[in-house]
Design an enzyme around this catalytic site. Structure first.
Site, short mmCIF file in Angstrom:
data_model
loop_
_atom_site.label_atom_id
_atom_site.label_comp_id
_atom_site.label_asym_id
_atom_site.label_seq_id
_atom_site.Cartn_x
_atom_site.Cartn_y
_atom_site.Cartn_z
N PRO A 1 81.70 -0.71 3.53
CG PRO A 1 80.66 1.23 3.49
CD PRO A 1 80.73 0.15 2.92
N GLY A 2 82.82 0.20 6.90
CA GLY A 2 82.30 0.16 8.41
C GLY A 2 83.16 1.26 9.14
NE ARG A 3 89.40 1.09 10.65
CZ ARG A 3 89.78 0.32 11.68
NH1 ARG A 3 89.93 0.87 12.70
NH2 ARG A 3 89.95 -0.95 11.17
CB CYS B 1 93.70 -7.15 37.48
SG CYS B 1 92.63 -6.20 38.60
N1 LLP Z 1 83.75 -6.55 5.15
C1 LLP Z 1 84.18 -7.48 5.72
C2 LLP Z 1 84.27 -9.01 5.25
C3 LLP Z 1 85.12 -7.50 6.81
O1 LLP Z 1 85.61 -8.38 7.37
C4 LLP Z 1 85.18 -6.06 7.49
C5 LLP Z 1 86.19 -5.94 8.43
C6 LLP Z 1 84.74 -4.99 6.56
C7 LLP Z 1 83.82 -5.29 5.60
C8 LLP Z 1 84.72 -3.55 7.38
O2 LLP Z 1 85.94 -2.91 7.30
P1 LLP Z 1 86.41 -1.41 7.50
O3 LLP Z 1 85.44 -0.76 6.47
O4 LLP Z 1 85.55 -1.28 8.86
O5 LLP Z 1 87.67 -1.32 7.53
N2 LLP Z 1 88.64 -4.71 14.86
C9 LLP Z 1 89.59 -4.10 13.93
C10 LLP Z 1 89.20 -4.06 12.59
C11 LLP Z 1 88.85 -5.32 12.06
C12 LLP Z 1 88.04 -5.45 10.68
C13 LLP Z 1 87.58 -6.63 10.33
N3 LLP Z 1 86.90 -6.78 9.19
C14 LLP Z 1 90.06 -2.74 14.47
O6 LLP Z 1 89.75 -2.32 15.42
O7 LLP Z 1 90.77 -1.91 13.79
#
Ligand code: LLP
Length: 416
Positions: A274-276, A342
């Site tokens: 998990p990230g977000r 810009c």
């Molecule tokens: N694992 C892998 C292999 C991933 O590619 C990602 C995110 C995650 C975990 C974590 O995903 P999350 O739990 O955060 O959804 N920049 C974009 C999001 C790109 C996500 C890329 N991969 C944004 O700002 O919405």
């Protein structure tokens, strides 16, 4: 749940008044709440507490070493996608046995680094990568624990730029080619097949695509078992969404219930990335209004943070709530909140009703803890913002604001 709230009309992070904080650290600045980070990690991790699992926080969402160290201290591992992320994770004290490594383009240098650290598992995205990792492991006298990242071809129904598990995406190995690749992996000398992995996309607001993907992986695991491949780790990636505007994503406990229902009878360690969901609502970007400007069709609020500081609105048309740091009685106006870059695409909000603001006032861009600073750039030669971690009534600058000198530090002019 997060710890950004108003007290007597003034925005606070935990017990700290944002306006007084900004007087010391300047703008634009990312402000993170330690209590929120801790709570989010604990809730996610706790949702799986009764089964063997490892929560590998996805470094890309917010890569600050202090943030990684915080999750490490809570028992977390990490999901990395580059040598740089491995370096950060190690600097933060994350144990190699809790690190999983995904990404379609691992270089030889990165593979060697990860092998020398003896990380838990490489999530392999192609046949050629599989060969390369086996070959490097053999050359270095090591064994790489591996999982194949399987592309389950499910539609996560999120923004097209952040879907990753559909057939048209570059990620993973097709389900129908997985068995053959596993068979091949079993014959390679440098690898030990230990897992299976998928990650289907980001900002998912429904459990159904996760369940679909898991069902496909489960069927595959059963076929593999018949072939004598035993899977010890099942990595389900990240992707759980958060509320930016009015989305109603499943709570981590709901997500856990849906997953665990599909897990009956399977005995392996679950890995999550998990990230977000952990960092997104634990951070804000504070920016100062520089000017306001009227045209016959638009009211512009020009602020000191731009698309280089927070690119999500420009890149994905993403919504971030924006609110004054100090409330007051005023009329609402529909405005475009724009930065100093810009480019016409440099905006934080478009056609947004906002209380009327004056130059010098502070605005808080909410839900900016994920993919905020980590996607920031120096475009237009703008030093990247500072990052501050608030803990109760105290704060720590966990990344100093860059200087103009920092911008040119690595550049040289050839002598002719
Ligand atoms: N694992 C892998 C292999 C991933 O590619 C990602 C995110 C995650 C975990 C974590 O995903 P999350 O739990 O955060 O959804 N920049 C974009 C999001 C790109 C996500 C890329 N991969 C944004 O700002 O919405």
């Amino acid at each position: 749940m997060h710890h950004f709230h108003y007290e007597r009309g003034r925005l606070c992070c935990e017990e700290l008044d944002i306006e007084s904080l900004v007087r010391k650290v300047g703008t634009p600045v990312y402000v993170y709440s330690r209590a929120t980070l801790t709570h989010h990690f604990a809730v996610f991790d706790g949702a799986f507490s009764h089964i063997p699992h490892l929560t590998c926080y996805s470094v890309k969402a917010n890569s600050n070493v202090a943030v990684l160290a915080l999750f490490g201290a809570l028992g977390g591992g990490v999901d990395i996608v580059s040598g740089g992320e491995l370096f950060r994770a190690r600097r933060a004290g994350i144990e190699p046995k809790k690190i999983v490594y995904s990404g379609v383009g691992k270089t030889r240098e990165e593979i060697d680094y990860a092998l020398s650290e003896d990380i838990l598992m490489f999530n392999i995205e192609s046949r050629q990568e599989l060969e390369a990792i086996s070959q490097r492991a053999q050359a270095l006298g090591r064994t790489a624990r591996i999982a194949l990242r399987v592309n389950p071809d499910v539609d996560p129904k999120t923004h097209p730029y952040i879907t990753t598990g559909m057939e048209k995406n570059k990620f993973g190995i097709r389900v129908d080619e997985a068995v053959e690749n596993y068979r091949h992996a079993m014959t390679l000398p440098g690898v030990d097949v230990v897992g299976i992995d998928c990650h289907i996309g980001s900002q998912l607001t429904d459990t159904a695509p996760f369940v679909d993907a898991l069902k496909r992986l489960r069927a595959l695991m059963e076929r593999l078992r018949e072939l004598g491949v035993s899977i010890r780790y099942l990595d389900l990636g990240g992707g759980l969404g958060i509320t930016y505007a009015d989305e109603e994503p499943p709570h981590p406990t709901e997500y856990a219930e849906a997953i665990l229902k599909e897990m009956e009878g399977l005995s392996c360690t679950l890995i999550f990335e998990p990230g977000r969901v952990i960092v997104g609502n634990a951070g804000i970007l504070v920016t100062r209004v520089l000017y306001t400007k009227e045209t016959p069709t638009k009211h512009f609020v020009i602020v000191d943070a731009g698309m280089n500081d927070l690119i999500r609105p420009s890149l994905y048309g993403a919504y971030h709530h924006i609110q004054p740091v100090v409330l007051g009685q005023r009329e609402t106006r529909t405005v475009d909140v724009v930065g100093p870059i810009c480019e016409s695409g440099d905006f934080l909000a478009r056609e947004r009703p906002l209380p009327q603001v004056e130059p010098g006032e502070l605005l808080a861009v909410m839900s900016a803890g994920a993919y905020g600073f980590s996607m920031a750039s120096n475009y237009n030669s703008r030093p990247r913002p500072a990052e501050v971690l608030v803990d109760g009534a105290r704060y720590h600058v966990i990344r100093h604001r860059e200087t103009w000198e920092d911008l040119v530090r690595l550049e040289t002019v050839p002598q002719t």
